[in-house]
Design a protein around this motif. Sequence first.
Motif, short mmCIF file in Angstrom:
data_model
loop_
_atom_site.label_atom_id
_atom_site.label_comp_id
_atom_site.label_asym_id
_atom_site.label_seq_id
_atom_site.Cartn_x
_atom_site.Cartn_y
_atom_site.Cartn_z
N ASP A 194 47.66 28.74 20.70
CA ASP A 194 47.97 30.17 20.51
C ASP A 194 47.92 30.95 21.83
OD1 ASP A 194 47.78 31.04 17.27
OD2 ASP A 194 47.00 29.08 17.82
N ILE A 195 48.71 30.50 22.79
CA ILE A 195 48.80 31.23 24.05
C ILE A 195 49.45 32.59 23.83
CG2 ILE A 195 49.71 31.17 26.41
CD1 ILE A 195 49.79 28.08 26.11
N HIS A 196 50.48 32.63 23.00
CA HIS A 196 51.18 33.87 22.66
C HIS A 196 51.59 34.65 23.92
CE1 HIS A 196 50.97 33.88 18.29
NE2 HIS A 196 49.72 33.43 18.37
N ALA A 197 52.14 33.93 24.89
CA ALA A 197 52.59 34.59 26.12
C ALA A 197 53.81 35.47 25.83
CB ALA A 197 52.94 33.55 27.17
N GLY A 198 53.84 36.62 26.45
CA GLY A 198 54.95 37.54 26.25
C GLY A 198 55.23 38.34 27.50
N ILE A 199 56.38 38.98 27.52
CA ILE A 199 56.76 39.79 28.67
C ILE A 199 55.76 40.93 28.89
CG2 ILE A 199 58.57 41.30 29.60
CD1 ILE A 199 60.59 39.67 28.03
N ASP A 200 55.18 41.43 27.79
CA ASP A 200 54.34 42.62 27.88
C ASP A 200 52.84 42.30 27.81
OD1 ASP A 200 54.37 41.73 25.31
OD2 ASP A 200 54.68 43.70 24.38
N ASN A 201 52.44 41.05 28.11
CA ASN A 201 51.01 40.74 28.14
C ASN A 201 50.69 39.82 29.32
OD1 ASN A 201 51.27 37.91 27.34
ND2 ASN A 201 51.56 38.62 25.23
N ASP A 202 49.40 39.59 29.56
CA ASP A 202 48.98 38.75 30.68
C ASP A 202 48.43 37.41 30.19
OD1 ASP A 202 46.63 39.56 29.50
OD2 ASP A 202 45.62 40.09 31.38
N ASN A 203 48.94 36.93 29.08
CA ASN A 203 48.38 35.71 28.49
C ASN A 203 48.64 34.47 29.33
OD1 ASN A 203 47.49 37.35 26.48
ND2 ASN A 203 48.78 36.51 24.86
N PHE A 204 49.72 34.46 30.10
CA PHE A 204 49.92 33.32 30.99
C PHE A 204 48.83 33.26 32.05
CE2 PHE A 204 54.48 32.16 30.04
CZ PHE A 204 54.20 30.83 29.82
N LEU A 205 48.42 34.41 32.56
CA LEU A 205 47.34 34.45 33.53
C LEU A 205 46.05 33.93 32.91
CD1 LEU A 205 46.20 35.25 36.29
CD2 LEU A 205 45.88 37.57 35.40
N ARG A 206 45.79 34.32 31.67
CA ARG A 206 44.60 33.83 30.97
C ARG A 206 44.67 32.31 30.78
NH1 ARG A 206 41.96 38.05 27.89
NH2 ARG A 206 42.98 40.05 28.24
N PHE A 207 45.86 31.83 30.44
CA PHE A 207 46.02 30.39 30.24
C PHE A 207 45.83 29.63 31.55
CE2 PHE A 207 48.87 26.60 29.78
CZ PHE A 207 48.06 25.92 28.88
N GLU A 208 46.32 30.19 32.66
CA GLU A 208 46.13 29.56 33.96
C GLU A 208 44.64 29.43 34.29
OE1 GLU A 208 48.41 32.05 36.49
OE2 GLU A 208 50.29 30.94 36.18
N LYS A 209 43.84 30.42 33.91
CA LYS A 209 42.40 30.34 34.13
C LYS A 209 41.79 29.23 33.27
CE LYS A 209 41.80 35.21 35.41
NZ LYS A 209 41.16 36.51 35.04
N ALA A 210 42.28 29.10 32.04
CA ALA A 210 41.79 28.03 31.17
C ALA A 210 42.16 26.66 31.75
CB ALA A 210 42.38 28.18 29.77
N VAL A 211 43.37 26.55 32.31
CA VAL A 211 43.80 25.29 32.91
C VAL A 211 42.94 24.95 34.12
CG1 VAL A 211 45.68 24.21 34.21
CG2 VAL A 211 46.16 25.40 32.05
N ALA A 212 42.57 25.96 34.90
CA ALA A 212 41.69 25.73 36.05
C ALA A 212 40.34 25.19 35.60
CB ALA A 212 41.52 27.02 36.84
N TRP A 213 39.83 25.72 34.50
CA TRP A 213 38.57 25.21 33.95
C TRP A 213 38.73 23.77 33.47
CZ3 TRP A 213 37.19 23.64 28.97
CH2 TRP A 213 35.82 23.43 28.78
N LEU A 214 39.88 23.47 32.84
CA LEU A 214 40.13 22.10 32.39
C LEU A 214 40.18 21.14 33.57
CD1 LEU A 214 42.83 22.52 29.60
CD2 LEU A 214 40.44 21.84 29.32
N GLY A 215 40.66 21.63 34.72
CA GLY A 215 40.69 20.78 35.90
C GLY A 215 39.31 20.30 36.29
#
Length: 204
Positions: free
Chosen positions: A8-29
């Motif tokens: 449920d990333i729910h990334a959209g043009i009008d939100n910052d969910n991709f940035l939030r997901f990138e932070k989650a990916v960094a933690w997964l690293g």
Amino acid sequence: MIVAQATDIHAGIDNDNFLRFEKAVAWLGELRPDYVVISGDLVDDGWIEGHNRLGKMLKRLPFRTFVIPGNSDDKNAMRSALPGFIGSNVAGPLHFTEYCDDVLLLGLDATVDGAAYGDVTDHLPWLRRKPEAFPIGTAMLFIHHHIFPSGIRLIDEVMCRGIDELAELLELHGHRREREKPGGHAARFSFAFLSRPSATAART
């Protein structure tokens, strides 16, 4: 073996969910999982460029990653942008199967075209063949839609259908339903069905 799930990333043009997901990916690293499963609702409102952006991001990940669709995703866009992360590039459901170290990972695409709810009924023949092919070890089943009532009426109206038939099928193969693990859609439940020996997962 570590299997991580994001949903449920729910990334959209009008939100910052991709940035939030990138932070989650960094933690997964730092966690260094063996596999990552992203279980749907990648973008909002059929945002095609969002699928393309996600595909570029996933190509940089150092671990094996699989993606199944949610009800807000465009399957054709996924086939175009995520060819290395979905189960099939041809028309039809985007199921996936991966077997490693006595663990069978199954991603079941239960989405229904034009509907918010999910339904596993038509996919049970596909699923029925999997435990027969890999009868030993642990099986983890990932579905976007939640399979246990959340107690929230609007969310439960779009929960997955065909669950009783799914439970009967899995119980025939010695599997049991596990509740209260990280999941998708309602984000309070998951869809892992674990066979003997049982396994546990930390809740985040």
